[in-house]
Write a protein that holds these residues in place. Structure first.
Motif, PDB file in Angstrom:
ATOM      1  N   ALA A 156       1.096  -1.213  -0.029  1.00 30.73           N
ATOM      2  CA  ALA A 156       0.445  -0.221  -0.368  1.00 30.73           C
ATOM      3  C   ALA A 156       0.982   1.321   0.179  1.00 30.73           C
ATOM      4  CB  ALA A 156      -0.414   0.031   1.767  1.00 30.73           C
ATOM      5  N   ALA A 157       0.599   2.834   0.026  1.00 33.25           N
ATOM      6  CA  ALA A 157       0.918   3.615  -0.477  1.00 33.25           C
ATOM      7  C   ALA A 157       0.606   3.827   1.165  1.00 33.25           C
ATOM      8  CB  ALA A 157       0.556   4.632  -1.343  1.00 33.25           C
ATOM      9  N   VAL A 158       1.329   4.823   1.625  1.00 34.24           N
ATOM     10  CA  VAL A 158       0.977   5.009   3.221  1.00 34.24           C
ATOM     11  C   VAL A 158       1.734   7.126   3.223  1.00 34.24           C
ATOM     12  CG1 VAL A 158       1.395   4.878   5.860  1.00 34.24           C
ATOM     13  CG2 VAL A 158       1.570   2.546   3.707  1.00 34.24           C
ATOM     14  N   ILE A 159       0.811   7.697   3.361  1.00 31.75           N
ATOM     15  CA  ILE A 159       1.288   9.005   3.657  1.00 31.75           C
ATOM     16  C   ILE A 159       0.722   9.372   4.814  1.00 31.75           C
ATOM     17  CG2 ILE A 159       1.279   9.619   1.071  1.00 31.75           C
ATOM     18  CD1 ILE A 159      -1.386  10.200   1.874  1.00 31.75           C
ATOM     19  N   ASP A 160       2.078   9.960   5.497  1.00 35.04           N
ATOM     20  CA  ASP A 160       1.264  10.738   6.996  1.00 35.04           C
ATOM     21  C   ASP A 160       1.796  12.117   6.409  1.00 35.04           C
ATOM     22  OD1 ASP A 160       2.038  11.669   9.295  1.00 35.04           O
ATOM     23  OD2 ASP A 160       4.254  10.148   9.736  1.00 35.04           O
ATOM     24  N   LEU A 161       1.016  12.680   7.098  1.00 34.25           N
ATOM     25  CA  LEU A 161       0.193  14.200   6.977  1.00 34.25           C
ATOM     26  C   LEU A 161       0.510  14.934   8.145  1.00 34.25           C
ATOM     27  CD1 LEU A 161      -2.764  13.569   4.837  1.00 34.25           C
ATOM     28  CD2 LEU A 161      -0.517  14.318   4.011  1.00 34.25           C
ATOM     29  N   ASN A 162       1.487  14.138   9.008  1.00 31.02           N
ATOM     30  CA  ASN A 162       1.405  14.859  10.477  1.00 31.02           C
ATOM     31  C   ASN A 162       1.698  16.494  10.606  1.00 31.02           C
ATOM     32  OD1 ASN A 162       1.701  14.850  13.133  1.00 31.02           O
ATOM     33  ND2 ASN A 162       3.599  14.337  13.673  1.00 31.02           N
ATOM     34  N   VAL A 163       1.072  17.537  11.182  1.00 35.59           N
ATOM     35  CA  VAL A 163       1.998  18.328  11.321  1.00 35.59           C
ATOM     36  C   VAL A 163       2.803  18.504  12.711  1.00 35.59           C
ATOM     37  CG1 VAL A 163       1.405  20.958  11.051  1.00 35.59           C
ATOM     38  CG2 VAL A 163       0.283  19.368   9.555  1.00 35.59           C
ATOM     39  N   ASP A 164       3.466  19.074  12.548  1.00 31.92           N
ATOM     40  CA  ASP A 164       4.592  19.375  14.205  1.00 31.92           C
ATOM     41  C   ASP A 164       3.983  21.401  14.585  1.00 31.92           C
ATOM     42  OD1 ASP A 164       5.606  19.500  16.328  1.00 31.92           O
ATOM     43  OD2 ASP A 164       7.748  19.830  15.052  1.00 31.92           O
ATOM     44  N   VAL A 165       3.854  20.908  15.599  1.00 30.78           N
ATOM     45  CA  VAL A 165       3.014  21.917  16.241  1.00 30.78           C
ATOM     46  C   VAL A 165       3.442  22.656  17.471  1.00 30.78           C
ATOM     47  CG1 VAL A 165       1.294  22.526  15.014  1.00 30.78           C
ATOM     48  CG2 VAL A 165       1.046  21.645  16.348  1.00 30.78           C
ATOM     49  N   SER A 166       4.580  21.722  17.840  1.00 27.24           N
ATOM     50  CA  SER A 166       5.154  20.875  19.357  1.00 27.24           C
ATOM     51  C   SER A 166       5.644  21.935  19.588  1.00 27.24           C
ATOM     52  CB  SER A 166       5.509  19.635  19.429  1.00 27.24           C
ATOM     53  OG  SER A 166       7.290  19.727  18.832  1.00 27.24           O
ATOM     54  N   GLU A 167       6.403  22.134  20.918  1.00 33.19           N
ATOM     55  CA  GLU A 167       6.973  23.199  21.680  1.00 33.19           C
ATOM     56  C   GLU A 167       8.125  23.069  20.770  1.00 33.19           C
ATOM     57  OE1 GLU A 167       7.406  22.468  25.805  1.00 33.19           O
ATOM     58  OE2 GLU A 167       5.299  22.322  26.370  1.00 33.19           O
ATOM     59  N   GLU A 168       8.951  21.869  20.610  1.00 37.25           N
ATOM     60  CA  GLU A 168      10.078  22.203  20.284  1.00 37.25           C
ATOM     61  C   GLU A 168      10.418  22.286  18.389  1.00 37.25           C
ATOM     62  OE1 GLU A 168       8.303  19.596  20.826  1.00 37.25           O
ATOM     63  OE2 GLU A 168       9.816  19.010  22.965  1.00 37.25           O
ATOM     64  N   ALA A 169       8.204  22.775  17.949  1.00 39.31           N
ATOM     65  CA  ALA A 169       8.511  23.475  16.459  1.00 39.31           C
ATOM     66  C   ALA A 169       9.174  24.752  16.262  1.00 39.31           C
ATOM     67  CB  ALA A 169       7.324  23.140  16.249  1.00 39.31           C
ATOM     68  N   SER A 170       9.819  25.291  15.280  1.00 44.05           N
ATOM     69  CA  SER A 170      10.955  26.438  14.971  1.00 44.05           C
ATOM     70  C   SER A 170       9.514  27.871  15.018  1.00 44.05           C
ATOM     71  CB  SER A 170      12.436  26.718  14.514  1.00 44.05           C
ATOM     72  OG  SER A 170      11.647  26.323  12.780  1.00 44.05           O
ATOM     73  N   ALA A 171       8.348  27.149  14.552  1.00 42.14           N
ATOM     74  CA  ALA A 171       7.057  27.534  13.973  1.00 42.14           C
ATOM     75  C   ALA A 171       6.171  27.670  13.634  1.00 42.14           C
ATOM     76  CB  ALA A 171       7.884  28.576  11.845  1.00 42.14           C
ATOM     77  N   PRO A 172       5.588  26.995  15.106  1.00 48.83           N
ATOM     78  CA  PRO A 172       4.152  25.934  15.277  1.00 48.83           C
ATOM     79  C   PRO A 172       2.754  26.674  14.245  1.00 48.83           C
ATOM     80  CG  PRO A 172       4.362  26.741  17.025  1.00 48.83           C
ATOM     81  CD  PRO A 172       5.667  27.305  16.147  1.00 48.83           C
ATOM     82  N   GLY A 173       2.992  28.490  13.970  1.00 45.23           N
ATOM     83  CA  GLY A 173       1.902  28.936  13.426  1.00 45.23           C
ATOM     84  C   GLY A 173       2.424  28.766  11.881  1.00 45.23           C
ATOM     85  N   ASP A 174       3.599  29.029  11.068  1.00 45.46           N
ATOM     86  CA  ASP A 174       3.501  27.736   9.606  1.00 45.46           C
ATOM     87  C   ASP A 174       3.349  27.541   9.823  1.00 45.46           C
ATOM     88  OD1 ASP A 174       4.278  30.994   9.247  1.00 45.46           O
ATOM     89  OD2 ASP A 174       6.532  31.324   9.531  1.00 45.46           O
ATOM     90  N   ASN A 175       3.440  26.042  10.507  1.00 42.68           N
ATOM     91  CA  ASN A 175       3.086  25.089  10.016  1.00 42.68           C
ATOM     92  C   ASN A 175       2.245  24.825  10.860  1.00 42.68           C
ATOM     93  OD1 ASN A 175       5.990  24.642  10.462  1.00 42.68           O
ATOM     94  ND2 ASN A 175       6.832  23.458  12.355  1.00 42.68           N
TER      95      ASN A 175
END
Length: 352
Positions: A156-175
């Motif tokens: 199967a094709a498996v795609i991960d659409l996760n978006v990083d808005v964690s504390e470690e993210a440098s730009a959570p808003g843009d992400n």
């Protein structure tokens, strides 16, 4: 007389030669032109076929790189709660979903033919393998199972659409914003809904612009999550809902985590501390409202909790009625449609 006959015979002979030559030239021209015309027709048909034929696959970019995905796959498993509303609006059939973390009235939840993978804490991944999908959409709460799922369904094709808005993210808003748009446009490519996807992205951009324009640049913003009748502080700059919005809209927070004047940290921040920060606006997420596993009698609406909190009554936000509630399904339905509605609500409220 013999001389005259000879002249006539020669003339006739010349005319016959000329007629034969013309006949041969016409035949040659016809033979030469017919293959060319036929070849042109065949080439044109081939070109038209190539122009009108839809691609069998499309290359998309996910959290791990480039993935080749079938266009309009017939057997799909979806696990990302940022995609369910979009897929439902597009009438995309799904083979399996995590019904435990979805809205009870979702068409995928009420459809008995759609298999239930369960909660992300203890999912039944074997159901995915049994479904033998062409495509599995992973993301958010299920992103940690990406490698396990790839092993279970190697074809199967498996795609991960996760978006990083964690504390470690440098730009959570843009992400968050880019994640919404990229996810939606990716789904549009896969399910041949490009125009619909572009419209959703445009609507989000417009709602963001309206909310930015409505903020005066100085009002202090406080964001909270209500659960079990309790009011919890939602810190700026990180988190699944409120945190990234401080970056997107450049809000002035009423209270920062690690504020040296209060020395409050995360969950230790009390309602009294929230009240002391005297926010001009309070943004509220009702965590319990969309969860079907909580008995209705045990749910206390977020608005009731805010209205009946003695500590908050003297704040500018409450006394002026400057409170914005997220859509009641936000905790489980973090779709681009939900956030577009949320941003529109914020814009309308701030502009009053």
């Amino acid at each position: 007389m013999g001389k005259f006959k000879l002249t006539v015979i020669m003339a006739i002979f010349v005319l016959m030669l000329a007629a034969c030559a013309n006949s041969n030239n016409e035949a040659s021209n016809t033979e030469a032109s017919e293959p060319e015309a036929s070849g042109q027709t065949e080439d044109t048909n081939e070109d038209n076929t190539e122009d009108t034929a839809e691609p069998a696959t499309v290359e998309v970019t996910d959290a791990h790189g480039t993935v080749t995905v079938p266009v309009n796959p017939e057997n799909v498993v979806a696990l990302d709660n940022r995609t369910f509303e979009t897929l439902a609006d597009w009438d995309i059939e799904l083979a399996a979903v995590p019904k435990a973390v979805m809205l009870s009235d979702s068409p995928y939840v009420v459809d008995e033919n759609v298999q239930d993978i369960g909660n992300h804490a203890e999912p039944n991944l074997e159901i995915i393998a049994a479904a033998d999908p062409e495509l599995v959409i992973v993301g958010q709460r299920f992103s940690g199972y990406y490698e396990d799922i790839k092993e279970l369904v190697p074809n199967a094709a498996v795609i991960d659409l996760n978006v990083d808005v964690s504390e470690e993210a440098s730009a959570p808003g843009d992400n968050l914003v880019n994640g919404f748009k990229e996810t939606t446009l990716t789904l549009g490519q896969i399910f041949d809904k490009n125009e619909e996807a572009e419209q959703l992205a445009a609507d989000l951009d417009q709602a963001i612009e309206d909310a930015k324009s409505a903020y005066n640049g100085s009002d202090k913003i406080m964001s909270v999550i209500v659960s079990g009748g309790d009011i919890g502080f939602s810190a700026p700059h990180s988190g699944r809902v409120w945190g990234p919005l401080y970056d997107i809209f450049e809000w002035t927070p009423a209270l920062e985590v690690g504020d040296t004047t209060t020395d409050h940290q995360g969950d230790e921040i009390s309602v009294e501390a929230i009240a002391q920060s005297n926010p001009d606006w309070i943004l509220v997420l009702d965590r319990d409202a969309p969860i079907s596993g909580i008995e209705e009698e045990d749910k206390v609406p977020a608005q009731d909790v805010i209205d009946n909190s003695p500590a908050l009554q003297n704040t500018t936000a409450v006394s002026e009625g400057q409170i914005v509630y997220a859509p009641t399904d936000t905790y489980l339905n973090e779709s681009i449609q939900t956030f577009t509605e949320l941003f529109t609500n914020i814009a309308d409220s701030l502009a009053e």
